[in-house]
Design an enzyme around this catalytic site. Sequence first.
Site, short mmCIF file in Angstrom:
data_model
loop_
_atom_site.label_atom_id
_atom_site.label_comp_id
_atom_site.label_asym_id
_atom_site.label_seq_id
_atom_site.Cartn_x
_atom_site.Cartn_y
_atom_site.Cartn_z
N TYR A 178 -6.66 8.00 15.12
CA TYR A 178 -6.30 6.14 15.38
C TYR A 178 -6.72 7.14 16.47
O TYR A 178 -6.64 5.54 17.66
CB TYR A 178 -4.81 5.77 15.07
CG TYR A 178 -5.33 4.60 14.14
CD1 TYR A 178 -5.70 5.09 13.06
CD2 TYR A 178 -4.15 3.59 13.53
CE1 TYR A 178 -5.88 4.46 11.59
CE2 TYR A 178 -4.67 3.14 12.32
CZ TYR A 178 -4.95 3.59 11.05
OH TYR A 178 -4.88 3.35 10.00
N ASP A 226 0.51 3.19 8.81
CA ASP A 226 0.10 1.96 9.15
C ASP A 226 0.25 1.83 6.86
O ASP A 226 -0.01 0.76 6.84
CB ASP A 226 -1.58 2.32 9.72
CG ASP A 226 -2.26 0.93 9.39
OD1 ASP A 226 -1.76 0.01 9.96
OD2 ASP A 226 -3.39 1.30 10.18
N LYS A 252 0.49 15.61 4.48
CA LYS A 252 -0.79 16.21 3.76
C LYS A 252 -1.02 17.82 4.18
O LYS A 252 -2.02 18.25 4.11
CB LYS A 252 -1.74 15.56 3.41
CG LYS A 252 -2.86 15.99 2.20
CD LYS A 252 -2.38 15.31 0.91
CE LYS A 252 -2.99 15.90 0.02
NZ LYS A 252 -2.68 16.02 -1.07
N ASP A 285 0.11 11.65 -1.40
CA ASP A 285 0.17 11.05 -1.89
C ASP A 285 1.82 10.49 -3.07
O ASP A 285 1.41 9.84 -3.56
CB ASP A 285 -0.59 11.64 -3.09
CG ASP A 285 -1.02 13.11 -2.57
OD1 ASP A 285 0.19 13.66 -1.99
OD2 ASP A 285 -1.25 13.93 -3.66
#
Length: 378
Positions: A169, A273, A216, A249
């Site tokens: 971002y 987010d 991740k 995930d």
Amino acid sequence: MTPSNCGRVQIRCSNASAGSSQLPNKERSLSSRRAYEIALISGDGIGPEISEAAVAVLEATGVPIRWHEVLAGEAARQRHGHPLPEATLEEIRRTTVALKGPLLAPKQTGRLTIRRGNGEVTYPSVNNALRRELGVFANVRPIRSFPGVPSPFPALDVVIVREVTEDTYIGWEEMKGPDEAWAIKRITRQASERIFRFAFEYARSHRRRKITAGHKANVLNLTDGLFLQCGRDAAAEFPDLPFDDCMIDALCLRLVKQPETLDVLVLPNQYGDILTDLCAGIAGSVGLAPGANIGDRVAFFEASHGAAPDIAGQGIANPIALILSGAMLLGHLGETTAERRIWETVALVLEEGRCLTPDLGGQARTADITRAIAAALR
Ligand code: NAD
């Protein structure tokens, strides 16, 4: 309470001590206290409706507040030709605390530039610009299910601590020819250590049970790997709080399978987010997810959801997320009794079930639920 017996709640942007001669003793002593100076951005879309509601509820606590309304978003663009005028930033820096309604960030065209001295900085959206110009780094979003609100997971009670200064971002995107676009994911040790330390300290002071880092790192070995390592390093400084980590995930799966195993979730900007909306959906509505943006000097408080242009102006938006954000604001100012009372009253009104907005399965209007909460607080 039915939609027919509700009246409009007016925002008063006035000195909180005005008219104190007509108040009963308890209220007079409250109103003679020095008023807190708080900047107010009403926002776009449903922003003005829910800001009005949040202001009414905060005022019903009796905590004296002097509101300073400032413009951002579409209102600022229309009045000043820029969605984030320097005067707005200056006023929030002066008050150091703000309540903020959601701001529209148009898809693909929301970039904006802010002048700084002889140079300028470009941000991907007005909300991103506000956070980074004000130097806030931690976005704290406590999300829980409430008795009375239909939810398949009544055990949800988590706090998302989202880092908001970096990750994808930052808006460093580039076209590499007409058919290829790149985005940079930036993770630094300094920002990652800061967010984990903040999260551990938050967990201690708010008596939370444990910290889970989401990442991740099995694919993004370096960026998410660094974020995870900073979490492990910080955990060593806080041996009283259990720490674990979870692939992003698998974390989504855990949220819908065993939400009771999760407590404080520390996440880089983008995952934070996305997981916010997942948690809010699990709790029953995005209209229930409040938020704080905390920096070293400035803090501003806003709902986790957006401007909801699809329902703007209809008087049916759920104001609870912004009301609870206002409660967090009062807690930040040290008004912890008022903060606790707002949370308890919201829970009570929801449990009664007579005043639920359409997103919660009811037919009440924004003004109905606002009046019910404000009346119970007075
Ligand atoms: P959104 O959160 O505004 O809306 C998603 C869905 O949730 C819509 O169906 C909406 O009607 C509903 N919803 C949202 N808030 C609600 C409430 N309080 N009560 C009842 N229903 C509610 O997300 P979006 O549609 O992706 O975004 C709309 C605009 O808001 C975009 O311009 C986006 O960039 C902006 N946005 C701003 C912020 C912010 O100011 N921090 C955050 C997210 C999105």
